[in-house]
Design a protein around this motif. Structure first.
Motif, PDB file in Angstrom:
ATOM      1  N   LEU A   1      30.433  34.149 -26.440  1.00  0.00           N
ATOM      2  CA  LEU A   1      29.315  34.762 -27.455  1.00  0.00           C
ATOM      3  C   LEU A   1      29.178  35.857 -27.529  1.00  0.00           C
ATOM      4  CD1 LEU A   1      28.252  31.778 -28.127  1.00  0.00           C
ATOM      5  CD2 LEU A   1      29.742  32.845 -30.209  1.00  0.00           C
ATOM      6  N   GLY A   2      30.000  36.876 -26.389  1.00  0.00           N
ATOM      7  CA  GLY A   2      29.487  38.381 -26.505  1.00  0.00           C
ATOM      8  C   GLY A   2      28.530  38.003 -24.760  1.00  0.00           C
ATOM      9  N   VAL A   3      28.459  36.909 -24.227  1.00  0.00           N
ATOM     10  CA  VAL A   3      27.397  36.747 -22.954  1.00  0.00           C
ATOM     11  C   VAL A   3      28.642  36.531 -21.853  1.00  0.00           C
ATOM     12  CG1 VAL A   3      26.038  34.935 -21.654  1.00  0.00           C
ATOM     13  CG2 VAL A   3      25.757  36.395 -24.503  1.00  0.00           C
ATOM     14  N   THR A   4      28.645  37.496 -20.778  1.00  0.00           N
ATOM     15  CA  THR A   4      29.886  36.808 -19.456  1.00  0.00           C
ATOM     16  C   THR A   4      28.115  36.419 -18.064  1.00  0.00           C
ATOM     17  OG1 THR A   4      30.625  38.956 -20.574  1.00  0.00           O
ATOM     18  CG2 THR A   4      31.010  38.626 -17.681  1.00  0.00           C
ATOM     19  N   LYS A   5      28.919  35.363 -18.332  1.00  0.00           N
ATOM     20  CA  LYS A   5      28.610  34.734 -16.701  1.00  0.00           C
ATOM     21  C   LYS A   5      29.538  34.372 -15.156  1.00  0.00           C
ATOM     22  CE  LYS A   5      24.054  34.276 -18.369  1.00  0.00           C
ATOM     23  NZ  LYS A   5      23.042  34.304 -17.176  1.00  0.00           N
ATOM     24  N   PRO A   6      29.075  33.710 -14.201  1.00  0.00           N
ATOM     25  CA  PRO A   6      30.262  33.891 -13.642  1.00  0.00           C
ATOM     26  C   PRO A   6      30.620  31.883 -13.442  1.00  0.00           C
ATOM     27  CG  PRO A   6      27.861  34.186 -12.212  1.00  0.00           C
ATOM     28  CD  PRO A   6      28.178  33.987 -14.557  1.00  0.00           C
ATOM     29  N   VAL A   7      31.698  32.285 -13.343  1.00  0.00           N
ATOM     30  CA  VAL A   7      32.097  30.407 -13.292  1.00  0.00           C
ATOM     31  C   VAL A   7      33.304  30.298 -12.659  1.00  0.00           C
ATOM     32  CG1 VAL A   7      33.293  29.135 -14.960  1.00  0.00           C
ATOM     33  CG2 VAL A   7      31.861  30.432 -16.027  1.00  0.00           C
ATOM     34  N   THR A   8      33.486  29.349 -11.744  1.00  0.00           N
ATOM     35  CA  THR A   8      34.360  29.241 -10.352  1.00  0.00           C
ATOM     36  C   THR A   8      35.267  27.546 -11.077  1.00  0.00           C
ATOM     37  OG1 THR A   8      33.256  29.739  -8.809  1.00  0.00           O
ATOM     38  CG2 THR A   8      34.801  28.114  -8.589  1.00  0.00           C
ATOM     39  N   LEU A   9      36.372  28.204 -11.331  1.00  0.00           N
ATOM     40  CA  LEU A   9      36.768  26.728 -11.816  1.00  0.00           C
ATOM     41  C   LEU A   9      37.781  26.221 -10.054  1.00  0.00           C
ATOM     42  CD1 LEU A   9      39.009  28.563 -14.128  1.00  0.00           C
ATOM     43  CD2 LEU A   9      37.610  27.216 -14.695  1.00  0.00           C
ATOM     44  N   LYS A  10      38.808  25.261 -10.110  1.00  0.00           N
ATOM     45  CA  LYS A  10      38.611  23.901  -9.086  1.00  0.00           C
ATOM     46  C   LYS A  10      40.247  24.255  -9.486  1.00  0.00           C
ATOM     47  CE  LYS A  10      34.515  23.355  -6.088  1.00  0.00           C
ATOM     48  NZ  LYS A  10      34.520  23.954  -5.327  1.00  0.00           N
TER      49      LYS A  10
END
Length: 200
Positions: free
Chosen positions: A137-146
């Motif tokens: 939705l045009g918003v960038t956030k940090p995400v960590t994948l296992k």
């Protein structure tokens, strides 16, 4: 006898080796290179609680992108994945149409979500954390994948192929998707399974 052979023949074809084989589950043995997502063997799921009664699952039918990997420098691995949000599929068309609308994924304005990462943090012989940036939705956030490495080998086309599974979690409200929280859960569990092929 002829009819019996006609019935057995297709079964024999199904049982015959297809030429594809997993050679190793050791990521250190994987040839370095760029591996491209095979969309026909790619799954991205999102799961969230509905009214406290059930977990609802959505999937996206089109995933593209690539991963670069070098066993000599696994920490320098990269991922660049694009999810076509217009291919959202919950198994119920009216719900799909609602989720594609402005209250949720707003696919008319934001037809893609992306995940990009430029490092890998090993946590075990075949596991790692993949910290990256998710844009939704045009918003960038940090995400960590296992990440769990499944294996390397040759696909049915003879090309080198890798596979891995990954899990993660986000709060949809972090991306501006706040409709019906908390009745429809804010916490979304992510499940990813990808096969990727290295092209000659």
């Amino acid at each position: 006898m002829r009819h019996a052979l006609m019935l057995i023949a297709p079964l024999a074809v199904l049982a015959a080796p297809l030429g594809a084989v997993k050679e190793t589950a050791d990521p250190a043995a994987v040839p370095a290179g760029t591996y491209t997502v095979d969309n026909t063997h790619a799954t991205v799921l999102g799961k969230t609680m509905h009214l406290g009664f059930s977990v609802n699952t959505i999937r996206f039918d089109t995933i593209n992108g690539s991963v670069t990997y070098d066993p000599a420098k696994p920490e320098a691995s990269t991922a660049d994945i694009t999810i076509d949000t217009t291919t959202l599929n919950s198994g119920f068309t009216p719900r799909d149409n609602h989720l594609k609308g402005a209250q949720f994924f707003n696919v008319a304005a934001f037809p893609n979500a992306t995940f990009k990462a430029d490092k890998l943090v090993k946590t075990g012989a075949d596991t790692a954390d993949l910290p990256g940036q998710l844009t939704l939705l045009g918003v960038t956030k940090p995400v960590t994948l296992k990440v769990k490495f499944n294996g390397f080998g040759k696909g049915m086309d003879g090309q080198p192929r890798i596979g891995f599974a990954a899990t993660g979690a986000i709060k949809r409200s972090d991306f501006g998707m706040k409709a019906f929280v908390p009745a429809v859960g804010d916490d979304v569990a992510l499940e990813v399974d990808l096969e990727l092929a290295r092209k000659p």
